[in-house]
Design an enzyme around this catalytic site. Structure first.
Site, PDB file in Angstrom:
ATOM      1  N   ASN A   8     -26.321 -70.933 -24.246  1.00 13.44           N
ATOM      2  CA  ASN A   8     -25.299 -71.608 -23.854  1.00 13.44           C
ATOM      3  C   ASN A   8     -25.558 -73.096 -24.353  1.00 13.44           C
ATOM      4  OD1 ASN A   8     -23.319 -73.171 -22.272  1.00 13.44           O
ATOM      5  ND2 ASN A   8     -24.425 -72.857 -20.140  1.00 13.44           N
ATOM      6  N   LYS A  10     -23.720 -75.824 -23.958  1.00 12.61           N
ATOM      7  CA  LYS A  10     -23.093 -76.736 -22.939  1.00 12.61           C
ATOM      8  C   LYS A  10     -22.404 -77.748 -23.890  1.00 12.61           C
ATOM      9  CE  LYS A  10     -26.604 -75.627 -19.874  1.00 12.61           C
ATOM     10  NZ  LYS A  10     -27.738 -76.029 -18.677  1.00 12.61           N
ATOM     11  N   HIS A  92     -20.904 -71.136 -14.037  1.00  5.48           N
ATOM     12  CA  HIS A  92     -22.008 -71.667 -14.155  1.00  5.48           C
ATOM     13  C   HIS A  92     -22.207 -72.869 -13.305  1.00  5.48           C
ATOM     14  CE1 HIS A  92     -25.078 -74.335 -15.921  1.00  5.48           C
ATOM     15  NE2 HIS A  92     -25.671 -73.033 -16.709  1.00  5.48           N
ATOM     16  N   GLU A  94     -23.245 -75.660 -12.995  1.00  4.46           N
ATOM     17  CA  GLU A  94     -22.826 -77.009 -13.847  1.00  4.46           C
ATOM     18  C   GLU A  94     -21.111 -77.198 -13.593  1.00  4.46           C
ATOM     19  OE1 GLU A  94     -24.637 -77.293 -17.437  1.00  4.46           O
ATOM     20  OE2 GLU A  94     -26.631 -77.271 -16.363  1.00  4.46           O
ATOM     21  N   GLU A 162     -29.342 -67.628 -12.092  1.00  9.28           N
ATOM     22  CA  GLU A 162     -29.694 -68.800 -12.647  1.00  9.28           C
ATOM     23  C   GLU A 162     -29.943 -69.951 -11.329  1.00  9.28           C
ATOM     24  OE1 GLU A 162     -28.422 -69.809 -16.921  1.00  9.28           O
ATOM     25  OE2 GLU A 162     -27.115 -70.569 -15.629  1.00  9.28           O
ATOM     26  N   GLY A 168     -32.731 -76.681 -16.820  1.00  9.69           N
ATOM     27  CA  GLY A 168     -33.043 -77.900 -17.546  1.00  9.69           C
ATOM     28  C   GLY A 168     -34.032 -78.579 -16.995  1.00  9.69           C
ATOM     29  N   SER A 206     -34.506 -72.619 -17.855  1.00  6.46           N
ATOM     30  CA  SER A 206     -35.848 -73.127 -18.459  1.00  6.46           C
ATOM     31  C   SER A 206     -36.484 -71.794 -19.246  1.00  6.46           C
ATOM     32  CB  SER A 206     -36.751 -73.637 -17.457  1.00  6.46           C
ATOM     33  OG  SER A 206     -36.246 -75.113 -16.971  1.00  6.46           O
TER      34      SER A 206
HETATM   35  P1  PGA Z   1     -31.818 -74.240 -19.445  1.00  6.95           P
HETATM   36  O1  PGA Z   1     -30.112 -73.947 -19.027  1.00  6.95           O
HETATM   37  O2  PGA Z   1     -32.223 -73.012 -20.263  1.00  6.95           O
HETATM   38  O3  PGA Z   1     -31.468 -75.372 -20.374  1.00  6.95           O
HETATM   39  O4  PGA Z   1     -32.687 -74.404 -18.391  1.00  6.95           O
HETATM   40  C1  PGA Z   1     -29.940 -72.518 -18.717  1.00  6.95           C
HETATM   41  C2  PGA Z   1     -28.550 -72.808 -18.557  1.00  6.95           C
HETATM   42  O5  PGA Z   1     -27.790 -73.493 -17.828  1.00  6.95           O
HETATM   43  O6  PGA Z   1     -27.666 -71.539 -18.509  1.00  6.95           O
END
Ligand code: PGA
Length: 245
Positions: A8, A10, A92, A94, A162, A168, A206
């Protein structure tokens, strides 16, 4: 069941970043897992062209619940498909946080995506406060129930666990915590869907080359949804390799 390494990007990645796709394909022409990259919508068409004929699939990061119409700035599932996407990420954390997306909206979007023929990755996960309060499985169970359409099948829907606090941050749950949630997801899905044993359950938050192998060894982890570590071919490629072992 083929495992899935999903990236992803983003709100990252300009046209110049397509060189990472070339590098990934050069290093992994025939991976033993499925590979998917979900770039910003502006890159879907170009990335799809670059990936044509390869093992790499391309996806969107969101779609609208309606098939078309007066929705300035939004993208329907069919527009994503037209640009070359075969998959879409929905729900997601976010999007749930930044755009106040509810489970009901995620479900409506998923219904639109499935009706269009996009494979749909539906994300669930608890916040740190919810985990600290012992609410993790309740929260995830409720999200799963309300976000998944009844028409979901193992061929058309992928679930991504997640934990919000792991995205992140460089922090990951213990392997035991991942195992607990993934076993719970499998059990819950089994109550509702006849082919739940084949439904892919991704872990996300992560994931990086240094922890991928141990996470992939956890029962019911069928792949990963990778954010930061999907931006560079070397990192994502190492995760693809770890998944294929
Ligand atoms: P990350 O994000 O691997 O940067 O922690 C994962 C995600 O949001 O899918």
């Amino acid at each position: 069941m083929k495992k899935l390494a999903a990236g992803n990007w983003k709100m990252n990645g300009s046209a110049a970043a397509l060189s990472q796709v070339q590098a990934l394909l050069a290093a992994h022409p025939a991976p033993s897992c499925e590979m998917l990259l979900c770039p910003p919508a502006t890159l879907i068409a170009q990335m799809s062209a670059a990936a044509r004929g390869s093992a790499l699939k391309i996806g969107g990061q969101d779609c609208h619940a309606k098939p078309s119409g007066a929705h300035t700035g939004d993208l329907s599932a069919s527009l994503l498909k037209d640009a070359g996407a075969s998959h879409v990420i929905l729900g997601h954390s976010e999007r749930r946080a930044d755009h106040l997306e509810t489970d009901a909206l995620v479900r409506a979007k998923a219904e639109a995506a499935l009706a269009t023929g996009l494979i749909t990755i539906i994300c669930v996960g608890e916040t740190e406060a919810q985990r600290d309060a012992g609410q993790t499985l309740n929260i995830i169970g409720a999200q799963l129930t309300a976000s998944l359409p009844d028409t979901a099948t193992a061929a058309t829907v992928v679930i991504a666990y997640e934990p919000v606090w792991a995205i992140g941050t460089g922090r990951t749950p213990t392997l035991g915590q991942i195992a607990e949630v993934h076993a719970f997801l499998r059990a819950r899905l089994t109550e509702r869907f006849p082919d739940a044993a084949q439904m892919r359950l991704l872990y996300g938050g992560s994931v990086k080359p240094s922890n991928a192998a141990e996470i992939f060894a956890v029962p019911h982890v069928d792949g990963a949804l990778v954010g930061g570590a999907s931006l560079l071919a070397a990192d994502f490629g190492a995760i693809v390799t770890a998944l294929g072992v």
